[in-house]
Motif scaffolding. Structure first.
Motif, PDB file in Angstrom:
ATOM      1  N   VAL A 149      43.629  36.771  34.097  1.00  0.00           N
ATOM      2  CA  VAL A 149      42.745  36.659  35.274  1.00  0.00           C
ATOM      3  C   VAL A 149      43.007  37.785  36.268  1.00  0.00           C
ATOM      4  O   VAL A 149      42.075  38.301  36.889  1.00  0.00           O
ATOM      5  N   ILE A 150      44.262  38.195  36.397  1.00  0.00           N
ATOM      6  CA  ILE A 150      44.564  39.290  37.338  1.00  0.00           C
ATOM      7  C   ILE A 150      43.937  40.592  36.829  1.00  0.00           C
ATOM      8  O   ILE A 150      43.368  41.369  37.595  1.00  0.00           O
ATOM      9  N   THR A 151      44.017  40.827  35.520  1.00  0.00           N
ATOM     10  CA  THR A 151      43.418  42.056  34.963  1.00  0.00           C
ATOM     11  C   THR A 151      41.906  42.065  35.222  1.00  0.00           C
ATOM     12  O   THR A 151      41.329  43.086  35.596  1.00  0.00           O
ATOM     13  N   CYS A 183      58.523  35.938  39.943  1.00  0.00           N
ATOM     14  CA  CYS A 183      57.141  36.149  40.379  1.00  0.00           C
ATOM     15  C   CYS A 183      56.505  37.276  39.544  1.00  0.00           C
ATOM     16  O   CYS A 183      57.103  38.341  39.375  1.00  0.00           O
ATOM     17  N   LEU A 184      55.313  37.040  39.029  1.00  0.00           N
ATOM     18  CA  LEU A 184      54.632  38.024  38.177  1.00  0.00           C
ATOM     19  C   LEU A 184      53.906  39.052  39.046  1.00  0.00           C
ATOM     20  O   LEU A 184      53.068  38.679  39.871  1.00  0.00           O
ATOM     21  N   PRO A 291      43.248  36.164  42.327  1.00  0.00           N
ATOM     22  CA  PRO A 291      44.311  35.430  41.624  1.00  0.00           C
ATOM     23  C   PRO A 291      45.674  36.103  41.760  1.00  0.00           C
ATOM     24  O   PRO A 291      45.765  37.328  41.823  1.00  0.00           O
ATOM     25  N   SER A 292      46.714  35.289  41.815  1.00  0.00           N
ATOM     26  CA  SER A 292      48.078  35.819  41.901  1.00  0.00           C
ATOM     27  C   SER A 292      49.041  34.726  41.509  1.00  0.00           C
ATOM     28  O   SER A 292      48.676  33.540  41.442  1.00  0.00           O
ATOM     29  N   PHE A 293      50.297  35.124  41.298  1.00  0.00           N
ATOM     30  CA  PHE A 293      51.372  34.177  41.007  1.00  0.00           C
ATOM     31  C   PHE A 293      51.484  33.163  42.150  1.00  0.00           C
ATOM     32  O   PHE A 293      51.618  31.962  41.911  1.00  0.00           O
ATOM     33  N   SER A 294      51.406  33.664  43.399  1.00  0.00           N
ATOM     34  CA  SER A 294      51.536  32.767  44.562  1.00  0.00           C
ATOM     35  C   SER A 294      50.404  31.761  44.617  1.00  0.00           C
ATOM     36  O   SER A 294      50.620  30.608  44.988  1.00  0.00           O
TER      37      SER A 294
END
Ligand code: TMP
Ligand code: ASP
Length: 323
Positions: A149-151, A183-184, A291-294
């Motif tokens: 999703v981040i990509t 954390c990614l 979108p993010s890890f957080s």
């Protein structure tokens, strides 16, 4: 001498406070390091492009390893453990995609394609799928979902940004790493070495393919990309498409009376092969945030504290980026 290591185009030095200094050299390589050259000023230009693109991603709220730029050819970043699988996002066919499937270049995909490659020069970075990568423990399934999703979100942002400066983003590669807290973060570099950019309408190549294909004037075109990026004052207003689906089900040990009633009705209607029916619920959350890890951590909190009753229910989160 500080501890660190050298890649094909950058040196990494470990510095204090879980940080690294990334020094961009003038080296350029292709075909897994088989073709190697030095190009004057390439390190500075790529570092500046990468710095600008990381800053842009930060402005949209994406989480990356980038902290600051210390010198023209240096970035200070969070120290991460690099995930050995990189994502490639493609908007149009080019490069290894055309070679692998025997198709023409420049065909536009209905929606962007995400691929995964194992980072291994000796094996020529083979294509892998998520199932292989998760089973080999190169990443966990949550990281696989986030990386995808981040990509997609980065593609959405970069496409719009390059659109402003008359460039067509054909494809790009991203690397990810975990910091000390797990954390990614988006890591490595994002530059003309790691993406394909064609001038709109003319299709003129502005990226590392100039070097791969011996088209000449590599640095001239890299510098032009940097100059174009530097003309952007106001970033485009991009509405995020981040969606979370939370599926909540009763734990298998908990009786489900509504499911049992449905089950009896199914059996009465000759669906004898259905042995068990359990009914759950779904919450669809649409965010005005990339979108993010957080964000995933926040959704987990919401899911366990508000959407479900952890004594009797389990939940699963599916993150989507709808572009
Ligand atoms: P490909 O067409 O060679 O698979 O590359 C797709 C995109 O990813 C292209 O923009 C170049 C970039 N890339 C890298 O930056 N490093 C790599 O090791 C690979 C395989 C691709
Ligand atoms: N970055 C890889 C190499 O240096 C692959 C490529 O860009 O062609 O060999």
């Amino acid at each position: 001498m500080l501890a660190g290591y050298s890649g094909k185009a950058k040196n990494i030095e470990f510095i204090e406070d879980e940080k690294v200094k990334i020094i961009f050299r003038d080296s350029i390589s292709a075909f897994d390091g088989v073709k190697l050259n030095e190009l004057d000023n390439k390190g500075v230009i790529n570092c500046k492009i990468s710095t600008r693109l990381f800053q842009i991603l930060h402005e949209y709220g994406l989480e990356t390893h980038f902290i600051s730029s210390s010198k023209d050819d240096e970035m200070i970043c969070e120290r991460v453990e690099i995930i050995p699988v990189e994502t490639v996002c493609r908007n149009k066919t080019a490069g290894s995609f055309c070679r692998r499937y025997g198709v023409d270049q420049g065909i536009k995909f209905e929606s962007p394609i995400i691929e995964y490659f194992l980072k291994n020069d000796d094996l020529h970075d083979p294509l892998v799928n998520k199932e292989v990568a998760v089973n080999m423990e190169w990443m966990n399934s949550e990281e696989a979902m986030l990386m995808e999703v981040i990509t997609r979100a980065v593609n959405h942002i970069l496409k719009e940004v390059f659109d402003l400066i008359n460039l067509d983003l054909i494809d790009f590669k991203l690397e990810f790493g975990r910091n000390k807290d797990g954390c990614l973060l988006i890591a490595d570099e994002i530059s003309t070495d790691t993406m394909r950019l064609w001038v709109k309408k003319t299709g003129e190549i502005k990226d590392k393919d100039r070097y791969r294909k011996d088209l000449g004037k590599v640095i001239h075109h890299y510098e032009d990309i940097l100059n174009r990026l530097n003309t952007i004052n106001d970033l485009p207003n991009i509405e995020t498409q981040t969606e979370a689906n939370v599926n909540i089900n009763l734990k298998s040990s908990v009786l489900d009376p509504a499911g049992a009633v449905t089950q009896r009705s199914l059996t009465r209607n000759q669906h004898e092969t259905i042995e068990t029916t359990r009914l759950g619920k779904n919450a669809k959350l649409i965010f005005s945030e990339f979108p993010s890890f957080s964000l995933l951590k926040e959704i987990k909190g919401i899911s366990s504290e508000i959407l479900s009753n952890p004594l009797i229910e389990d939940f699963e989160i599916e993150l989507k980026y709808n572009l």
